[in-house]
Design a protein around this motif. Structure first.
Motif, PDB file in Angstrom:
ATOM      1  N   ASP A  31       0.910  -1.120  -0.051  1.00 15.25           N
ATOM      2  CA  ASP A  31       0.104  -0.132  -0.069  1.00 15.25           C
ATOM      3  C   ASP A  31       0.845   1.281  -0.095  1.00 15.25           C
ATOM      4  O   ASP A  31       1.439   1.576   0.872  1.00 15.25           O
ATOM      5  CB  ASP A  31      -0.986   0.060   1.242  1.00 15.25           C
ATOM      6  N   VAL A  32       0.832   2.180  -1.113  1.00 13.90           N
ATOM      7  CA  VAL A  32       1.669   3.489  -1.193  1.00 13.90           C
ATOM      8  C   VAL A  32       0.695   4.532  -1.200  1.00 13.90           C
ATOM      9  O   VAL A  32      -0.457   4.326  -1.780  1.00 13.90           O
ATOM     10  CB  VAL A  32       2.499   3.205  -2.379  1.00 13.90           C
ATOM     11  N   SER A  33       1.130   5.749  -1.077  1.00 12.17           N
ATOM     12  CA  SER A  33       0.416   6.934  -1.294  1.00 12.17           C
ATOM     13  C   SER A  33       1.486   7.928  -1.681  1.00 12.17           C
ATOM     14  O   SER A  33       2.513   8.053  -1.282  1.00 12.17           O
ATOM     15  CB  SER A  33      -0.189   7.590   0.249  1.00 12.17           C
ATOM     16  N   ALA A  34       0.919   8.689  -2.806  1.00 13.07           N
ATOM     17  CA  ALA A  34       1.810   9.479  -3.457  1.00 13.07           C
ATOM     18  C   ALA A  34       1.139  10.973  -3.658  1.00 13.07           C
ATOM     19  O   ALA A  34      -0.065  10.770  -4.194  1.00 13.07           O
ATOM     20  CB  ALA A  34       2.522   8.865  -4.812  1.00 13.07           C
ATOM     21  N   THR A  35       1.908  11.945  -3.518  1.00  9.70           N
ATOM     22  CA  THR A  35       1.277  13.290  -3.923  1.00  9.70           C
ATOM     23  C   THR A  35       2.046  14.017  -5.068  1.00  9.70           C
ATOM     24  O   THR A  35       3.272  13.944  -4.995  1.00  9.70           O
ATOM     25  CB  THR A  35       1.138  13.929  -2.976  1.00  9.70           C
ATOM     26  N   GLN A 163      -2.784  16.174 -15.276  1.00  7.53           N
ATOM     27  CA  GLN A 163      -1.261  16.003 -15.672  1.00  7.53           C
ATOM     28  C   GLN A 163      -0.803  15.735 -14.175  1.00  7.53           C
ATOM     29  O   GLN A 163      -0.048  14.825 -13.936  1.00  7.53           O
ATOM     30  CB  GLN A 163      -0.814  17.039 -16.031  1.00  7.53           C
ATOM     31  N   ALA A 164      -1.550  16.365 -13.013  1.00  6.25           N
ATOM     32  CA  ALA A 164      -1.011  15.859 -11.687  1.00  6.25           C
ATOM     33  C   ALA A 164      -1.552  14.540 -11.414  1.00  6.25           C
ATOM     34  O   ALA A 164      -0.791  13.873 -10.751  1.00  6.25           O
ATOM     35  CB  ALA A 164      -1.721  17.048 -10.821  1.00  6.25           C
ATOM     36  N   ARG A 165      -2.585  14.195 -11.849  1.00  6.51           N
ATOM     37  CA  ARG A 165      -3.133  12.833 -11.585  1.00  6.51           C
ATOM     38  C   ARG A 165      -2.086  11.563 -12.239  1.00  6.51           C
ATOM     39  O   ARG A 165      -1.907  10.742 -11.403  1.00  6.51           O
ATOM     40  CB  ARG A 165      -4.566  12.811 -12.201  1.00  6.51           C
ATOM     41  N   LYS A 166      -1.546  11.916 -13.468  1.00  8.16           N
ATOM     42  CA  LYS A 166      -0.734  11.159 -14.048  1.00  8.16           C
ATOM     43  C   LYS A 166       0.554  11.091 -13.210  1.00  8.16           C
ATOM     44  O   LYS A 166       1.242   9.945 -13.055  1.00  8.16           O
ATOM     45  CB  LYS A 166      -0.395  11.515 -15.534  1.00  8.16           C
ATOM     46  N   ASN A 167       0.866  12.207 -12.928  1.00  4.35           N
ATOM     47  CA  ASN A 167       2.352  12.259 -12.294  1.00  4.35           C
ATOM     48  C   ASN A 167       2.216  11.397 -10.689  1.00  4.35           C
ATOM     49  O   ASN A 167       3.271  10.949 -10.326  1.00  4.35           O
ATOM     50  CB  ASN A 167       2.578  13.657 -11.875  1.00  4.35           C
ATOM     51  N   ALA A 168       1.188  11.770 -10.301  1.00  2.00           N
ATOM     52  CA  ALA A 168       0.908  11.208  -9.025  1.00  2.00           C
ATOM     53  C   ALA A 168       0.895   9.497  -9.078  1.00  2.00           C
ATOM     54  O   ALA A 168       1.569   8.819  -8.404  1.00  2.00           O
ATOM     55  CB  ALA A 168      -0.237  11.638  -8.163  1.00  2.00           C
ATOM     56  N   MET A 169       0.351   9.086  -9.983  1.00  2.00           N
ATOM     57  CA  MET A 169       0.140   7.860 -10.396  1.00  2.00           C
ATOM     58  C   MET A 169       1.557   6.939 -10.675  1.00  2.00           C
ATOM     59  O   MET A 169       1.991   5.861 -10.257  1.00  2.00           O
ATOM     60  CB  MET A 169      -0.612   7.371 -11.303  1.00  2.00           C
ATOM     61  N   ALA A 170       2.285   7.842 -11.386  1.00  2.00           N
ATOM     62  CA  ALA A 170       3.512   7.335 -11.741  1.00  2.00           C
ATOM     63  C   ALA A 170       4.466   7.470 -10.486  1.00  2.00           C
ATOM     64  O   ALA A 170       5.335   6.347 -10.426  1.00  2.00           O
ATOM     65  CB  ALA A 170       4.302   8.339 -12.928  1.00  2.00           C
ATOM     66  N   LYS A 171       4.320   8.328  -9.727  1.00  2.00           N
ATOM     67  CA  LYS A 171       5.197   8.567  -8.527  1.00  2.00           C
ATOM     68  C   LYS A 171       5.020   7.081  -7.653  1.00  2.00           C
ATOM     69  O   LYS A 171       5.520   6.571  -6.830  1.00  2.00           O
ATOM     70  CB  LYS A 171       4.883   9.667  -7.707  1.00  2.00           C
ATOM     71  N   ALA A 172       3.406   6.845  -7.561  1.00  2.00           N
ATOM     72  CA  ALA A 172       3.135   5.694  -6.550  1.00  2.00           C
ATOM     73  C   ALA A 172       3.801   4.359  -7.084  1.00  2.00           C
ATOM     74  O   ALA A 172       3.950   3.426  -6.571  1.00  2.00           O
ATOM     75  CB  ALA A 172       1.624   5.632  -6.374  1.00  2.00           C
ATOM     76  N   MET A 173       3.826   4.181  -8.399  1.00  2.00           N
ATOM     77  CA  MET A 173       3.943   3.027  -9.024  1.00  2.00           C
ATOM     78  C   MET A 173       5.925   2.648  -8.753  1.00  2.00           C
ATOM     79  O   MET A 173       6.196   1.696  -8.629  1.00  2.00           O
ATOM     80  CB  MET A 173       3.967   3.004 -10.444  1.00  2.00           C
ATOM     81  N   ALA A 174       6.385   3.944  -8.864  1.00  2.00           N
ATOM     82  CA  ALA A 174       7.666   3.695  -8.604  1.00  2.00           C
ATOM     83  C   ALA A 174       8.019   3.609  -7.205  1.00  2.00           C
ATOM     84  O   ALA A 174       9.043   2.832  -6.913  1.00  2.00           O
ATOM     85  CB  ALA A 174       8.378   5.237  -9.034  1.00  2.00           C
ATOM     86  N   LYS A 175       7.544   4.217  -6.150  1.00  2.00           N
ATOM     87  CA  LYS A 175       7.535   3.907  -4.730  1.00  2.00           C
ATOM     88  C   LYS A 175       7.347   2.544  -4.497  1.00  2.00           C
ATOM     89  O   LYS A 175       7.945   1.872  -3.996  1.00  2.00           O
ATOM     90  CB  LYS A 175       6.585   4.909  -4.206  1.00  2.00           C
ATOM     91  N   ALA A 176       6.161   1.901  -5.224  1.00  2.00           N
ATOM     92  CA  ALA A 176       5.863   0.435  -4.948  1.00  2.00           C
ATOM     93  C   ALA A 176       6.970  -0.556  -5.418  1.00  2.00           C
ATOM     94  O   ALA A 176       7.569  -1.457  -4.533  1.00  2.00           O
ATOM     95  CB  ALA A 176       4.561   0.018  -5.616  1.00  2.00           C
ATOM     96  N   LYS A 177       7.546  -0.141  -6.708  1.00  2.00           N
ATOM     97  CA  LYS A 177       8.668  -0.800  -7.099  1.00  2.00           C
ATOM     98  C   LYS A 177       9.854  -0.882  -6.131  1.00  2.00           C
ATOM     99  O   LYS A 177      10.511  -2.060  -5.775  1.00  2.00           O
ATOM    100  CB  LYS A 177       8.893  -0.368  -8.459  1.00  2.00           C
ATOM    101  N   THR A 178      10.184   0.309  -5.728  1.00  6.10           N
ATOM    102  CA  THR A 178      11.199   0.542  -4.954  1.00  6.10           C
ATOM    103  C   THR A 178      11.228  -0.224  -3.666  1.00  6.10           C
ATOM    104  O   THR A 178      12.085  -1.026  -3.174  1.00  6.10           O
ATOM    105  CB  THR A 178      11.529   1.903  -4.665  1.00  6.10           C
ATOM    106  N   LEU A 179      10.139  -0.286  -2.988  1.00  8.78           N
ATOM    107  CA  LEU A 179       9.734  -0.979  -1.930  1.00  8.78           C
ATOM    108  C   LEU A 179       9.789  -2.572  -2.139  1.00  8.78           C
ATOM    109  O   LEU A 179      10.462  -3.394  -1.130  1.00  8.78           O
ATOM    110  CB  LEU A 179       8.464  -0.690  -1.083  1.00  8.78           C
TER     111      LEU A 179
END
Length: 240
Positions: A31-35, A163-179
């Motif tokens: 479970d991740v959260s990204a802004t 655009q902010a929505r796309k940026n937040a989703m990409a950030k969340a996916m990157a965070k999940a991959k790192t974890l």
């Protein structure tokens, strides 16, 4: 085999199946959260303009206020502002009191009315920012003596929010991959997504991004940029 036995065998089979499914461990999840945000230059200004007048009587104060506000409205319409972008936001009439000093005896004389104050506030939406400095200058000269707050916004911020929505989703996916990499697992399918957006745009005070709208002898205005933020909460399945 009798009907009763068939029913009993079927129930037993369903029970074993349910027990086997319950025994199977559920896949883990991340479970991740990204802004994230997206910035865009404002294309509209919202102004709060007020005319305040005082006089000995309520009628005189109201008359003076009406005359001043009529000139302000006429000037705004001459500047090309449509009727739909002009809205009275507050109107107030109140007395002004004089409070005498307390007597030596300790008694306090009651306050007495010495005049009246009339305030009329107007909310203005200006869609041409190049006119903002001149409009502010003209309204002040015509009698606006209170308020004058200016907020820069966007008439349609949907593209910036997307655009902010796309940026937040990409950030969340990157965070999940790192974890997942840190835990020695892989990110699986998306299980759930939720979103929370900012209620109002956040102004960015950057001189490099500021756009200055100037007219001759008018108030200089720096509109800057607005930042629209979106927060997403995403749940991923863990692949071993």
């Amino acid at each position: 085999m009798t009907l009763f036995r068939l029913i009993a065998v079927g129930a037993l089979a369903v029970s074993f199946t349910s027990m086997a499914q319950a025994a199977e461990p559920k896949p883990g999840r991340i479970d991740v959260s990204a802004t994230a945000s997206a910035a865009v230059a404002p294309d509209m200004a919202v102004m709060d303009l007020s005319v305040l007048r005082e006089a000995d009587t309520a009628a005189e104060a109201l008359s003076a206020n009406n005359a001043a506000m009529a000139e302000v409205l006429a000037s705004l319409k001459e500047a090309g502002i449509a009727d739909k972008d002009l809205q009275t936001s507050n109107f107030n009439i109140q007395p002004r009191y004089f409070y005498p000093k307390r007597l030596k005896s300790g008694e306090q004389e009651p306050p007495r009315i010495v005049g009246y104050q009339v305030s009329n506030s107007l909310t203005v939406r200006l869609r041409d920012l190049t006119k903002l400095g001149g409009v502010l200058d003209r309204t002040v000269r015509l009698g606006v003596n209170s308020g004058r707050q200016v907020r820069f916004t966007n008439d349609n911020p949907d593209a910036a929010r997307e655009q902010a929505r796309k940026n937040a989703m990409a950030k969340a996916m990157a965070k999940a991959k790192t974890l997942a990499e840190g835990a020695g697992v892989k990110v699986g399918r998306v299980l759930a997504i939720s979103e929370r957006g900012a209620a109002r745009p956040r102004p960015i005070a950057r001189m490099a991004a500021a756009r200055v709208a100037r007219t001759e002898a008018a108030v200089p205005i720096a509109s800057g940029e607005n930042s629209y933020a979106i927060t997403v909460n995403v749940s991923f399945e863990i692949q071993q």
